[in-house]
Design a protein around this motif. Structure first.
Motif, PDB file in Angstrom:
ATOM      1  N   UNK A  19       0.824  -1.213   0.000  1.00 40.07           N
ATOM      2  CA  UNK A  19       0.000   0.000   0.000  1.00 40.07           C
ATOM      3  C   UNK A  19       0.855   1.259   0.000  1.00 40.07           C
ATOM      4  N   UNK A  20       2.065   1.166   0.593  1.00 34.47           N
ATOM      5  CA  UNK A  20       2.941   2.342   0.578  1.00 34.47           C
ATOM      6  C   UNK A  20       3.328   2.667  -0.869  1.00 34.47           C
ATOM      7  N   UNK A  46       1.491   1.891  -3.566  1.00 33.28           N
ATOM      8  CA  UNK A  46       0.288   2.443  -4.196  1.00 33.28           C
ATOM      9  C   UNK A  46       0.103   3.894  -3.781  1.00 33.28           C
ATOM     10  N   UNK A  47       0.329   4.159  -2.485  1.00 31.00           N
ATOM     11  CA  UNK A  47       0.152   5.524  -1.979  1.00 31.00           C
ATOM     12  C   UNK A  47       1.082   6.472  -2.724  1.00 31.00           C
ATOM     13  N   UNK A  48       2.336   6.048  -2.938  1.00 29.31           N
ATOM     14  CA  UNK A  48       3.297   6.906  -3.634  1.00 29.31           C
ATOM     15  C   UNK A  48       2.813   7.185  -5.056  1.00 29.31           C
ATOM     16  N   UNK A  49       2.303   6.140  -5.720  1.00 27.44           N
ATOM     17  CA  UNK A  49       1.795   6.331  -7.086  1.00 27.44           C
ATOM     18  C   UNK A  49       0.601   7.274  -7.064  1.00 27.44           C
ATOM     19  N   UNK A  50      -0.264   7.091  -6.069  1.00 22.79           N
ATOM     20  CA  UNK A  50      -1.444   7.940  -5.958  1.00 22.79           C
ATOM     21  C   UNK A  50      -1.073   9.408  -5.790  1.00 22.79           C
ATOM     22  N   UNK A  51       0.104   9.666  -5.204  1.00 25.45           N
ATOM     23  CA  UNK A  51       0.532  11.048  -5.019  1.00 25.45           C
ATOM     24  C   UNK A  51       1.257  11.576  -6.240  1.00 25.45           C
ATOM     25  N   UNK A  52       1.200  10.814  -7.324  1.00 25.22           N
ATOM     26  CA  UNK A  52       1.721  11.320  -8.588  1.00 25.22           C
ATOM     27  C   UNK A  52       3.129  10.863  -8.920  1.00 25.22           C
ATOM     28  N   UNK A  53       3.727   9.992  -8.084  1.00 25.78           N
ATOM     29  CA  UNK A  53       5.096   9.571  -8.356  1.00 25.78           C
ATOM     30  C   UNK A  53       5.128   8.536  -9.475  1.00 25.78           C
ATOM     31  N   UNK A 111      11.039   5.000  -2.621  1.00 20.04           N
ATOM     32  CA  UNK A 111      10.195   4.318  -1.648  1.00 20.04           C
ATOM     33  C   UNK A 111      10.618   2.862  -1.494  1.00 20.04           C
TER      34      UNK A 111
END
Lengths: 273, 320
Positions: free
Chosen positions: A171-172, A174-181, A190
């Motif tokens: 999920x970390x 996914x979270x990074x991707x969700x923030x545009x990375x 990450x």
């Protein structure tokens, strides 16, 4: 029976074995180092001032660092495929990690010799295709030693790395991707840092293992890229100076020991924070 | 907006689709009229707060919050100022240099919230953000969430299986069951005018009576239940075979009232719950009813096996 007594009974045999088989002989070596040929610290003095020993120590460190770098990078890629690849990729990686364990160090060193020597497969092929006109020196130098040692040590680096990668919370990422990375940033900023403890563990295992390597550098170095273990061997069997060999051994042991303690101390506070 | 449903009903999957983390098998997705169906998560720019928070363990609180800003290549001074602002907004002053592992669950949740809101995303997706918190902390965080929602003006899409949470926090609720959307409406609407039996039963307690001969009769609808003729307001949905009444709208009476809806029932059990007492009743025909009465009003006539009348205003009944 008290808890302390039971534990010591269980651990006792191991301590006894280690004491008899490792610690007593080591004390014997320490004894030699200060008594041969005459009592005193002269052997340590000559070991520390001998330019030959200096160059061998430097070469050993250089080769071990290179081997560590090559092994950890290669193992990182292998572990990545192993942990995150498709089932077929995983199976292939598992086989490639396991099969080398069934082949002895000696066989593998000679295998590399057959592949890398002047009249070996690689040079023959490259010449046949016409890429090179004279054979490349791939063996009997540090390059050959690094290749052979890295090949042996990569599997040992794969396991701690794979364990660290399995612990990464999906999920970390996914979270990074969700923030545009983008994927490359997610990987470098990450994923790689999150596997940091595994990288340190793998590098430690490889480096310490590599310091004491004997067979591979002896065969693939061809007497030109002498490392510490081979130097000790030479001082015992070819130009007999057991006292000096013992002194170098004790210095190597102490150096590795201090290195390990320092590293463990630097890692320890981070794990309990 | 809240996605509410029992576990396995598809609400997290919908959230992952909204975020772009999961591909859609059919249908299209629009953001302000723009088709974003095939757009990957990294270009969608939605904020997402995962279950378990998904903080980066190797970064400090401040670095975690700065991550999305660095991705956007903002200037160092801008990032610093924004991070300080976010830390203050979620009340974590003095914790900026700590790593997530050194924080409590509630503090980690605030970090995740600050990180997700740092770059002012148009939509913030939240997957069960309170499930790992204890009750007191949960209430506190819910208040905070409501405040942030007001202050930031961001659209929050929030997944939960906790109905009280959904009613308390949402402007609209979408109710899911086994991958299907059952009803989308304001909390008051889904609670007071549930569209089907699943929605009615999923939110709070409800008594559902099987009724016969429901038909339009002047300004209202009449229906028969056992020996009683019940009246229901004409606005209570299409007349059908099931009449639903929330327990809090039911009253008890000793004698049959002169007018209005009334059915006879026998007390099977009563459960003391502090301020209220829950009565378990049974009609002569064997239909079970539950209703809560204020404990202060429970007097001698409410004993087990006592026979009494249950009444409710006609506008409180709803056909399912």
């Amino acid at each position: 029976m008290s808890y302390a007594l039971r534990t010591s009974l269980l651990i006792g045999p191991l301590l006894l074995f280690l004491g008899v088989c490792y610690f007593l002989p080591f004390l014997g070596i320490v004894g030699w180092s200060v008594t041969l040929p005459e009592p005193g610290l002269t052997q340590y003095h000559s070991a520390l001032s001998d330019p030959l020993v200096h160059s061998v120590v430097l070469r050993t460190l250089r080769i071990c660092l290179a081997v560590t770098l090559v092994s950890v990078v290669a193992a990182y890629v292998i572990a990545l495929v192993w942990v995150r690849g498709t089932p077929i990729q995983r199976l292939l990686v598992e086989l490639c990690i396991l099969i080398p364990f069934w082949i002895s160090v000696l066989t593998r060193a000679f295998g590399w010799l057959a592949l890398l020597s002047n009249r070996g497969l690689i040079n023959e092929w490259l010449q046949a295709i016409g890429i090179i006109s004279a054979p490349l020196t791939l063996v009997r130098n540090e390059f050959g030693v690094i290749v052979g040692m890295a090949h042996f040590l990569i599997p040992f680096a794969v396991f701690p790395l794979a364990a660290a990668m399995r612990n990464v919370d999906e999920r970390a990422l996914l979270a990074a991707r969700g923030m545009g990375a983008r994927r490359s940033r997610v990987f470098w900023q990450v994923f790689v840092p999150m596997t940091g403890p595994g990288i340190i563990g793998a590098a430690l295992i490889v480096f310490v293992f590599a310091l004491g390597f004997f067979v591979t550098p002896a065969i693939l170095g061809g007497g030109r890229s002498v490392m510490l273990a081979e130097l000790i061997y030479l001082r015992i069997f070819q130009s007999p100076n057991w006292g000096l060999a013992a002194a170098i051994s004790v210095l190597l042991m102490t150096g590795v020991g201090m290195f390990l303690v320092a590293l463990l101390k630097s890692i320890a506070p981070r794990t309990d924070r | 907006m809240t996605l509410l449903g029992p576990s396995g009903s598809g609400k997290t999957t919908l959230l992952m689709i909204l975020g772009g983390f999961e591909p859609v098998s059919a249908g299209r997705l629009f953001l302000d009229g723009r088709d974003v169906t095939g757009q990957p998560a990294e270009t969608r720019g939605f904020g997402m707060m995962f279950q378990g928070y998904a903080l980066f363990p190797h970064m400090t609180v401040a670095q975690n919050i700065a991550f999305p800003l660095k991705v956007q290549r903002r200037s160092g001074a801008d990032i610093k100022q924004r991070v300080a602002q976010m830390i203050e907004m979620v009340g974590l002053e003095g914790h900026g240099h700590k790593r997530p592992a050194a924080l409590s669950g509630g503090q980690q949740q605030r970090v995740a919230l600050a990180r997700a809101l740092a770059y002012a995303p148009p939509v913030l997706l939240l997957d069960e953000p309170f499930s790992a918190l204890d009750r007191n902390l949960r209430g506190q965080m819910q208040d905070e969430m409501r405040r942030l929602h007001r202050e930031t003006g961001t659209t929050f899409v929030f997944v939960t299986h906790d109905q009280t949470e959904a009613l308390a926090l949402s402007s609209r609720i979408a109710i899911f069951e086994s991958g299907r959307l059952q009803q989308v409406a304001t909390p008051r609407d889904v609670y007071e005018h549930p569209r089907n039996q699943f929605v009615a039963e999923f939110l709070g307690d409800i008594n559902i009576l099987p009724v016969l001969d429901a038909r339009q009769d002047g300004g209202h609808v009449t229906a028969r239940f056992e020996a009683s003729l019940l009246r229901v307001a004409a606005t209570a949905g299409a007349p059908g075979g099931k009449l639903a009444i929330r327990p809090e709208h039911m009253r008890i009476a000793r004698e049959k009232p002169a007018a209005g809806n009334a059915i006879q029932a026998r007390v099977v059990d009563h459960i003391y719950m502090g301020a209220e007492t829950q009565l378990l009743l049974e009609t002569p025909g064997g239909q079970a009813l539950t209703l809560n009465v204020a404990t202060a009003q429970v007097s001698g006539h409410i004993t087990d096996n006592a026979s009494l009348w249950v009444t409710w205003p006609e506008e409180r009944g709803v056909f399912l």
